[in-house]
Design a protein around this motif. Structure first.
Motif, short mmCIF file in Angstrom:
data_model
loop_
_atom_site.label_atom_id
_atom_site.label_comp_id
_atom_site.label_asym_id
_atom_site.label_seq_id
_atom_site.Cartn_x
_atom_site.Cartn_y
_atom_site.Cartn_z
N HIS A 96 32.63 -39.99 35.48
CA HIS A 96 31.99 -39.96 34.16
C HIS A 96 32.96 -40.41 33.05
O HIS A 96 32.65 -41.30 32.25
N HIS A 100 33.20 -43.88 30.65
CA HIS A 100 33.33 -43.88 29.18
C HIS A 100 34.55 -44.74 28.77
O HIS A 100 34.46 -45.57 27.86
N ASP A 119 33.82 -35.39 25.23
CA ASP A 119 32.38 -35.15 25.27
C ASP A 119 32.12 -33.70 25.64
O ASP A 119 33.04 -32.87 25.57
N ILE A 121 30.82 -32.64 28.77
CA ILE A 121 31.31 -32.48 30.13
C ILE A 121 30.89 -33.69 30.98
O ILE A 121 29.81 -34.23 30.81
N ASP A 278 26.84 -40.99 26.43
CA ASP A 278 26.49 -41.29 27.82
C ASP A 278 25.62 -42.53 27.96
O ASP A 278 25.69 -43.24 28.96
#
Ligand SMILES: [Fe+2]
Length: 473
Positions: A96, A100, A119, A121, A278
């Motif tokens: 994740h 990003h 962010d 999580i 996201d």
């Protein structure tokens, strides 16, 4: 090589298509399904993406099994399994925060930078610092769940009666109406330093009784202040451990335009991709698989309505009605309307705010943003940088002349425009400047209340019917 990037099973699903480093398409699922913050990819979005080519690879923005393990650790699996797939096309997943970081660095103008991702999580990571050099991105520092900038902000968003993971921007707007000192000490105890928080904010704030409506604004002000202090601490730490002067900032926290302005005090140059949350990670995953800088041109990479920018029509509407709705060309990738799915209005009269609010039906305290000719930006706003994607709130220098785009605290969330970035919108502003002596317009998103930004021609018909108002197109 054509890569289809996908993010889903979290708020704001999206899809992106790149070919040999060129961005061919990037769009949000919600604008096709009309479900705000839609978690899942839909057929219409994929159809729109695949008209630009058939992918050789699929890149996914998270490690699904790792995420499942964290969800299980918290006490329930929930919905973790990606639904979207195309058989026989190889698929690769990236973490994740790496997605990003890739979305930010590989669209940035830098070959040497520190990348900060903050962010709520990812799988487990909540705050990461990366080094970007040439084509490589390397992890330098990480902070894991449950200590989290995003969860801290979201928990207080919920406490003041708003929707966590969606309405943080509303709480940010409320901050200007509160007294930050009243609850500063108390809020600071919840997040005293970048490595420590009072408890797991994923479960909300469970030891605070609200007293009055005004308390909500005072809490918002204190939370914004504490967030800005910790953000400054974290960014200072990131600069110290990497020695870099260029910053790439990503993750949902990079949508906090009031705090973002502080970054210019720490770094000599800053890049925030216009879709840092996201929803931007479908492009991030695709970029991660490509592993090199993308040819970033603009955020106008979504559904294509075609057409020339209707400059004359917009000016005519502005003169006649003071408001012009516009939907043309390719949709913006990111949460902000930047001219292609926008309502533009005359910012000189404060009554225009009520007029636009009648259409938008939003909370009265929420500010509207200005779009300004880049060449005049520093005469109207206290800024020595550009803000093409409306990412920074800065002090307005002539608030009496453009009252409808100035917030209670005297700031404006500015979008600067030059001729290369958006020739049509630049022309509209230039013509408006000749007519009025003001190189500024109000710019807000074109949507039906409660729905995502307008996307296609059916949405235009629906909007015109709902509001009995013509759209320039
Ligand atoms: Fe994220």
């Amino acid at each position: 090589m054509i890569i289809l990037g996908i993010n889903e099973t979290s708020h704001d699903a999206s899809a992106s298509l790149i070919k040999d480093g060129k961005i061919l398409f990037a769009g949000h699922a919600e604008r096709y399904s009309k479900q705000k913050n839609d978690w899942y990819i839909n057929d219409s979005l994929i159809e729109d993406a695949l008209q630009y080519g058939k992918p050789d690879h699929i890149a996914y923005y998270e490690k699904p099994l790792l995420k499942a393990s964290r969800l299980a650790f918290r006490g329930g699996l929930g919905d973790w399994k990606p639904r979207f797939n195309i058989e026989k096309i190889p698929r690769k997943s990236f973490s994740h925060h790496y997605s990003h970081a890739s979305a930010g660095y590989y669209t940035s103008p830098f070959n040497d930078a520190v990348i900060v991702v903050l962010d709520s999580i990812g799988e487990y990571n909540t705050s990461t610092i990366w080094i970007g050099e040439k084509n490589n991105i390397k992890l330098k520092y990480k902070q894991n769940y449950p200590v989290s900038f995003g969860l801290f902000y979201s928990a207080f968003t919920q406490l003041v009666g708003l929707m966590p993971n969606q309405e943080e921007y509303i709480m940010m707007g409320m901050a200007a109406y509160g007294d930050s000192e009243k609850y500063f000490k108390k809020v600071n105890e919840y997040f005293p330093n970048i490595k420590k928080q009072k408890y797991n904010f994923h479960n909300g704030i469970n030891d605070w009784d609200l007293v009055t409506e005004q308390d909500k604004f005072d809490i918002a002000a204190a939370v914004q202040k504490v967030y800005e202090l910790r953000l400054t601490d974290f960014m200072t730490h990131a600069k110290k451990i990497t020695g870099k002067n260029n910053l790439v900032f990503m993750g949902g926290c990079a949508l906090n335009c009031s705090a973002n302005t502080l970054l210019w005090n720490i770094f000599s140059d800053v890049w925030i991709m216009p879709n840092p949350g996201d929803a931007g990670s479908s492009l991030g995953a695709a970029a991660a698989l490509y592993g090199k800088h993308l040819d970033w041109q603009s955020p106008y990479i979504g559904h294509d309505l075609g057409g020339e920018y209707p400059v004359e029509q917009i000016i005519t509407e502005l003169i006649k009605n003071k408001i012009a709705a516009v939907a043309t060309g390719k949709a913006e990738y990111g949460p902000r309307a930047l001219g292609n799915r926008s309502i533009l209005a005359d910012p000189r009269n404060s009554n225009i705010k009520n007029e636009v609010n009648k259409i938008k039906k939003r909370e009265l305290f929420r500010p509207f943003a200005p779009v300004v000719l880049e060449e005049y930006a520093n005469k109207w706003f206290d800024m020595d940088f550009t803000s093409p994607y409306m990412q920074y709130a800065v002090k307005c220098l002539q608030p009496d002349k453009i009252p409808s785009v100035v917030h209670k605290d005297g700031t404006s969330r500015v979008q600067t425009v030059n001729a290369k970035q958006h020739p049509g919108l630049h022309q509209v502003l230039s013509n408006w400047y000749v007519l009025t002596g003001v190189p500024v317009l109000l710019n807000t998103s074109l949507n039906i209340k409660g729905q995502p930004l307008l996307n296609d021609s059916n949405d235009i018909i629906e909007w015109e019917k709902t509001y009995n108002f013509n759209i320039c197109k």
